[in-house]
Scaffold this motif. Structure first.
Motif, PDB file in Angstrom:
ATOM      1  N   MET A   1       0.846  -1.200   0.000  1.00  0.00           N
ATOM      2  CA  MET A   1       0.000   0.000   0.000  1.00  0.00           C
ATOM      3  C   MET A   1       0.878   1.245   0.000  1.00  0.00           C
ATOM      4  O   MET A   1       1.872   1.319   0.699  1.00  0.00           O
ATOM      5  CB  MET A   1      -0.894  -0.001   1.238  1.00  0.00           C
ATOM      6  CG  MET A   1      -1.903   1.135   1.206  1.00  0.00           C
ATOM      7  SD  MET A   1      -2.953   1.132   2.637  1.00  0.00           S
ATOM      8  CE  MET A   1      -3.280  -0.606   2.824  1.00  0.00           C
ATOM      9  N   LEU A   6      -3.948   6.244  -0.114  1.00  0.00           N
ATOM     10  CA  LEU A   6      -4.586   7.007   0.964  1.00  0.00           C
ATOM     11  C   LEU A   6      -5.114   8.331   0.428  1.00  0.00           C
ATOM     12  O   LEU A   6      -6.252   8.724   0.701  1.00  0.00           O
ATOM     13  CB  LEU A   6      -3.584   7.269   2.087  1.00  0.00           C
ATOM     14  CG  LEU A   6      -2.810   6.070   2.624  1.00  0.00           C
ATOM     15  CD1 LEU A   6      -1.981   6.479   3.830  1.00  0.00           C
ATOM     16  CD2 LEU A   6      -3.745   4.938   2.996  1.00  0.00           C
ATOM     17  N   VAL A  43      -6.919  -4.360   1.106  1.00  0.00           N
ATOM     18  CA  VAL A  43      -7.452  -4.277   2.465  1.00  0.00           C
ATOM     19  C   VAL A  43      -8.342  -5.481   2.756  1.00  0.00           C
ATOM     20  O   VAL A  43      -8.462  -5.925   3.899  1.00  0.00           O
ATOM     21  CB  VAL A  43      -8.234  -2.956   2.649  1.00  0.00           C
ATOM     22  CG1 VAL A  43      -9.003  -2.943   3.961  1.00  0.00           C
ATOM     23  CG2 VAL A  43      -7.273  -1.775   2.592  1.00  0.00           C
ATOM     24  N   ALA A  63     -13.526   3.653   9.001  1.00  0.00           N
ATOM     25  CA  ALA A  63     -12.417   3.264   9.875  1.00  0.00           C
ATOM     26  C   ALA A  63     -11.092   3.468   9.151  1.00  0.00           C
ATOM     27  O   ALA A  63     -10.130   4.004   9.710  1.00  0.00           O
ATOM     28  CB  ALA A  63     -12.567   1.802  10.300  1.00  0.00           C
ATOM     29  N   PHE A  64     -11.049   3.061   7.877  1.00  0.00           N
ATOM     30  CA  PHE A  64      -9.824   3.210   7.100  1.00  0.00           C
ATOM     31  C   PHE A  64      -9.469   4.687   6.932  1.00  0.00           C
ATOM     32  O   PHE A  64      -8.323   5.096   7.118  1.00  0.00           O
ATOM     33  CB  PHE A  64     -10.005   2.556   5.730  1.00  0.00           C
ATOM     34  CG  PHE A  64      -8.767   2.589   4.892  1.00  0.00           C
ATOM     35  CD1 PHE A  64      -7.829   1.578   4.987  1.00  0.00           C
ATOM     36  CD2 PHE A  64      -8.539   3.643   4.019  1.00  0.00           C
ATOM     37  CE1 PHE A  64      -6.677   1.609   4.222  1.00  0.00           C
ATOM     38  CE2 PHE A  64      -7.380   3.684   3.260  1.00  0.00           C
ATOM     39  CZ  PHE A  64      -6.455   2.668   3.357  1.00  0.00           C
ATOM     40  N   ARG A  67      -7.749   6.514   9.848  1.00  0.00           N
ATOM     41  CA  ARG A  67      -6.314   6.238   9.927  1.00  0.00           C
ATOM     42  C   ARG A  67      -5.573   6.881   8.767  1.00  0.00           C
ATOM     43  O   ARG A  67      -4.465   7.405   8.928  1.00  0.00           O
ATOM     44  CB  ARG A  67      -6.087   4.728   9.887  1.00  0.00           C
ATOM     45  CG  ARG A  67      -6.635   3.991  11.081  1.00  0.00           C
ATOM     46  CD  ARG A  67      -5.797   4.247  12.300  1.00  0.00           C
ATOM     47  NE  ARG A  67      -6.151   3.351  13.393  1.00  0.00           N
ATOM     48  CZ  ARG A  67      -5.537   3.353  14.557  1.00  0.00           C
ATOM     49  NH1 ARG A  67      -4.552   4.211  14.789  1.00  0.00           N
ATOM     50  NH2 ARG A  67      -5.902   2.525  15.507  1.00  0.00           N
ATOM     51  N   ALA A  68      -6.169   6.837   7.589  1.00  0.00           N
ATOM     52  CA  ALA A  68      -5.496   7.372   6.403  1.00  0.00           C
ATOM     53  C   ALA A  68      -5.217   8.863   6.571  1.00  0.00           C
ATOM     54  O   ALA A  68      -4.135   9.345   6.256  1.00  0.00           O
ATOM     55  CB  ALA A  68      -6.342   7.122   5.165  1.00  0.00           C
ATOM     56  N   ALA A  71      -2.360   9.306   8.876  1.00  0.00           N
ATOM     57  CA  ALA A  71      -1.101   8.930   8.234  1.00  0.00           C
ATOM     58  C   ALA A  71      -0.631  10.055   7.313  1.00  0.00           C
ATOM     59  O   ALA A  71       0.541  10.433   7.315  1.00  0.00           O
ATOM     60  CB  ALA A  71      -1.272   7.631   7.457  1.00  0.00           C
TER      61      ALA A  71
ATOM     62  N   GLU B  74       0.172   4.067  11.356  1.00  0.00           N
ATOM     63  CA  GLU B  74      -1.211   4.415  11.015  1.00  0.00           C
ATOM     64  C   GLU B  74      -1.670   3.623   9.796  1.00  0.00           C
ATOM     65  O   GLU B  74      -2.799   3.142   9.737  1.00  0.00           O
ATOM     66  CB  GLU B  74      -1.334   5.918  10.733  1.00  0.00           C
ATOM     67  CG  GLU B  74      -1.175   6.805  11.956  1.00  0.00           C
ATOM     68  CD  GLU B  74      -2.342   6.662  12.925  1.00  0.00           C
ATOM     69  OE1 GLU B  74      -3.437   6.241  12.509  1.00  0.00           O
ATOM     70  OE2 GLU B  74      -2.152   6.964  14.116  1.00  0.00           O
ATOM     71  N   ILE B  75      -0.778   3.495   8.821  1.00  0.00           N
ATOM     72  CA  ILE B  75      -1.146   2.770   7.606  1.00  0.00           C
ATOM     73  C   ILE B  75      -1.436   1.307   7.935  1.00  0.00           C
ATOM     74  O   ILE B  75      -2.432   0.736   7.477  1.00  0.00           O
ATOM     75  CB  ILE B  75      -0.021   2.894   6.555  1.00  0.00           C
ATOM     76  CG1 ILE B  75       0.048   4.334   6.046  1.00  0.00           C
ATOM     77  CG2 ILE B  75      -0.245   1.923   5.412  1.00  0.00           C
ATOM     78  CD1 ILE B  75       1.197   4.602   5.091  1.00  0.00           C
ATOM     79  N   ALA B  77      -2.361   0.151  10.808  1.00  0.00           N
ATOM     80  CA  ALA B  77      -3.586   0.106  11.612  1.00  0.00           C
ATOM     81  C   ALA B  77      -4.816   0.322  10.739  1.00  0.00           C
ATOM     82  O   ALA B  77      -5.899  -0.193  11.044  1.00  0.00           O
ATOM     83  CB  ALA B  77      -3.514   1.156  12.714  1.00  0.00           C
ATOM     84  N   ALA B  78      -4.659   1.078   9.659  1.00  0.00           N
ATOM     85  CA  ALA B  78      -5.803   1.351   8.781  1.00  0.00           C
ATOM     86  C   ALA B  78      -6.377   0.050   8.241  1.00  0.00           C
ATOM     87  O   ALA B  78      -7.596  -0.167   8.264  1.00  0.00           O
ATOM     88  CB  ALA B  78      -5.375   2.272   7.634  1.00  0.00           C
ATOM     89  N   THR B  79      -5.497  -0.829   7.770  1.00  0.00           N
ATOM     90  CA  THR B  79      -5.963  -2.109   7.231  1.00  0.00           C
ATOM     91  C   THR B  79      -6.617  -2.957   8.321  1.00  0.00           C
ATOM     92  O   THR B  79      -7.686  -3.537   8.122  1.00  0.00           O
ATOM     93  CB  THR B  79      -4.772  -2.871   6.614  1.00  0.00           C
ATOM     94  OG1 THR B  79      -4.190  -2.060   5.592  1.00  0.00           O
ATOM     95  CG2 THR B  79      -5.227  -4.182   6.024  1.00  0.00           C
ATOM     96  N   ASP B  81      -7.974  -1.953  11.171  1.00  0.00           N
ATOM     97  CA  ASP B  81      -9.246  -1.360  11.600  1.00  0.00           C
ATOM     98  C   ASP B  81     -10.333  -1.577  10.558  1.00  0.00           C
ATOM     99  O   ASP B  81     -11.482  -1.863  10.898  1.00  0.00           O
ATOM    100  CB  ASP B  81      -9.074   0.150  11.837  1.00  0.00           C
ATOM    101  CG  ASP B  81      -8.361   0.428  13.146  1.00  0.00           C
ATOM    102  OD1 ASP B  81      -7.907  -0.539  13.782  1.00  0.00           O
ATOM    103  OD2 ASP B  81      -8.266   1.608  13.533  1.00  0.00           O
TER     104      ASP B  81
END
Lengths: 310, 310
Positions: A1, A6, A43, A63-64, A67-68, A71, B74-75, B77-79, B81
């Motif tokens: 990724m 993002l 994902v 949720a993604f 975080r994105a 980041a 964070e990246i 954790a994004a996946t 989450d």
DNA sequence: CGCTGGCCATACCTCAAAGATATTGCCATG
DNA sequence: CATGGCAATATCTTTGAGGTATGGCCAGCG
């Protein structure tokens, strides 16, 4: 990724429309569709609901995206922080110094540096010249004010610049017989109880005084020894004797005492600023700049020492 | 700037060596050198000192790396989450319900769901059937227990499944003359002071009672009305009269009262579970699963309603 | 009821750039 | 002075991001 995924997901969530998000991102719609599809495959969950009325994040998408966004904020901050650190606006400066540096150059230099670089954390360590030298070599200090050039193992990797000349002066109470004199002679000193330093610069001062008073003189043997110059001045002001110390002593504001030159003029080792020759840390450079601005006569010498290494 | 640059910088900082960092990353050394160089150009600052003894981050590099590590976290954790949200392990469930649902299915269903999905935030809203319907249509609720199928504008976009049959029963004090009877007749009810519901399900209950007692009966007109079933039971236990309410009333544990069937058996509208047909939220699906497991007879009906939409 | 228009997905192509291989340059060793 | 280890440079290969053209799908409308 990749960060691209993002950015694309965030843009899509913002515009709720593939076409508009794509044109906002400066790309065509099909690549955006593909990148989002790739992202969803990686994902392992559908992140957007494509409805007739718009494109909306699913629960997984929300949720993604949370975080994105964080980041991406971190990535943007990374560049900003690195730039600030590179310009020496943030960071840490570990400064070693002998106690007597607190008299003259340090207060001015530190307050000026604190104003110019408010976000640099200063760590101040009072220590003897020899400890400063080894700490600089070991990388435990960034810069130091020492008495005379640093000595000891590895000192050849250090650069040092004299910051100010120094010599022995006397300090006496205003009611002392010498108080009215411009200067006192070695003979006069030999006839008085003396107060001398036992601090870091003690060997140097003692060596200077020995040269002044004569090696065989009993005057030094009977002298009162004080830990620092403030004590010397305090004792002198209360009439215990004549204090002898570095000329930078004059910078201490203190009523009830008078400072006199001593003849013959007896030089002391220079106060010296030293740092590792390899160290190109921007905070150090900023600190050297500040010292240079604060002590104009230092400028040329510093530049001479730095050129060869740049 | 891409996540790749961050990963490479972090790996380089960890291994302090281009070659080893590259092989750890599964690439050759020259591409790593180039990517780091590109990164340094983009950031506008040198991030690593290449010395003979290793590669070490500069002050700017340290600042950059701190942010980079957080961004990568964070990246990652994004996946994670997004996956958890997609499996319905996290999220939010807004549940509407009529007060009488608190009697029977809700306590069991909620405690089971809370155990199965501890990280789902439950929002419980007691409200009338009509308000639940419009809130579901407006997307302000995810699921609701209503009395009878939802009605009103947009109700055709809702799916509803009966959760349990219901009929009128009587509740009397244990010292009441009817307490020993298996059932009470409409005639007997007409001769007693009655206590009936004025809550959400009031129109439905009243309609049932009217059918039972006769439209012209004065018995209903003189009845005491109570806000909820707990009040009905309380009043009945203190001997004020005969309470009439939904059979789910039996689920209330309460000493001093006895429940009796009423003849003829008078059906009430079913308790119904409803949700938006379009809503495929995993948390909703998980909740439906739980209801299905808790009320086995519901299973088939639910599956029938869901198939056509998948 | 078929037409149309808007929108996303698919197919296919192009080209920039990530990565591989080979080589050079630079010191710090012996 | 020779050698070896390491990063940078040069050049080529190939992946995949992005562009263009098109298809499929549905809502709204005549």
């Amino acid at each position: 990724m990749e960060a691209r995924h993002l950015r694309y997901a965030v843009a899509l969530a913002e515009h709720e429309h593939f076409g508009r998000a794509a044109s906002e991102l400066g790309i065509a719609q099909p690549p955006l569709s593909k990148q989002i599809a790739d992202l969803e495959r990686e994902v392992g969950a559908r992140l957007f609901d494509r409805t007739r009325r718009g494109v909306f994040p699913t629960a997984a998408g929300e949720a993604f995206l949370a975080r994105a966004r964080r980041a991406l904020d971190e990535i943007a901050a990374a560049t900003v922080d690195a730039g600030r650190a590179a310009r020496g606006e943030t960071g840490r400066l570990r400064l070693g110094f002998i106690a007597s540096a607190l008299l003259d150059p340090l207060p001015g230099v530190l307050s000026r540096f604190g104003r110019e670089r408010p976000d640099v954390r200063l760590e101040l360590h009072e220590m003897a010249t020899s400890r400063s030298s080894s700490a600089l070599v070991a990388g435990e200090l960034d810069v130091a004010f020492t008495l005379g050039p640093p000595r000891g193992a590895g000192a050849e990797h250090l650069v040092s610049v004299p910051v100010g000349r120094d010599h022995v002066i006397a300090v006496v109470s205003t009611v002392h017989p010498y108080a009215g004199q411009q200067s006192v002679s070695a003979d006069q000193l030999r006839r008085q109880p003396l107060i001398v330093s036992a601090g870091d610069d003690e060997p140097a001062v003692v060596a200077g005084l020995r040269a002044l008073l004569g090696t065989d003189s009993s005057a030094l043997g009977g002298a009162t020894v004080a830990r620092d110059v403030h004590t010397i001045i305090g004792l002198a002001s209360s009439g215990v004797g004549v204090g002898l110390g570095p000329s930078r002593m004059r910078a201490v504001p203190r009523p009830g005492v008078r400072f006199c030159e001593v003849t013959p003029r007896t030089p002391l080792p220079d106060l010296v600023l030293s740092f590792a020759a390899r160290d190109h840390s921007p905070v150090l450079r900023a600190f050297l700049d500040t010292v240079q601005k604060h002590c104009p006569d230092v400028g040329a010498a510093l530049n001479d020492r730095l050129r060869p290494h740049t």
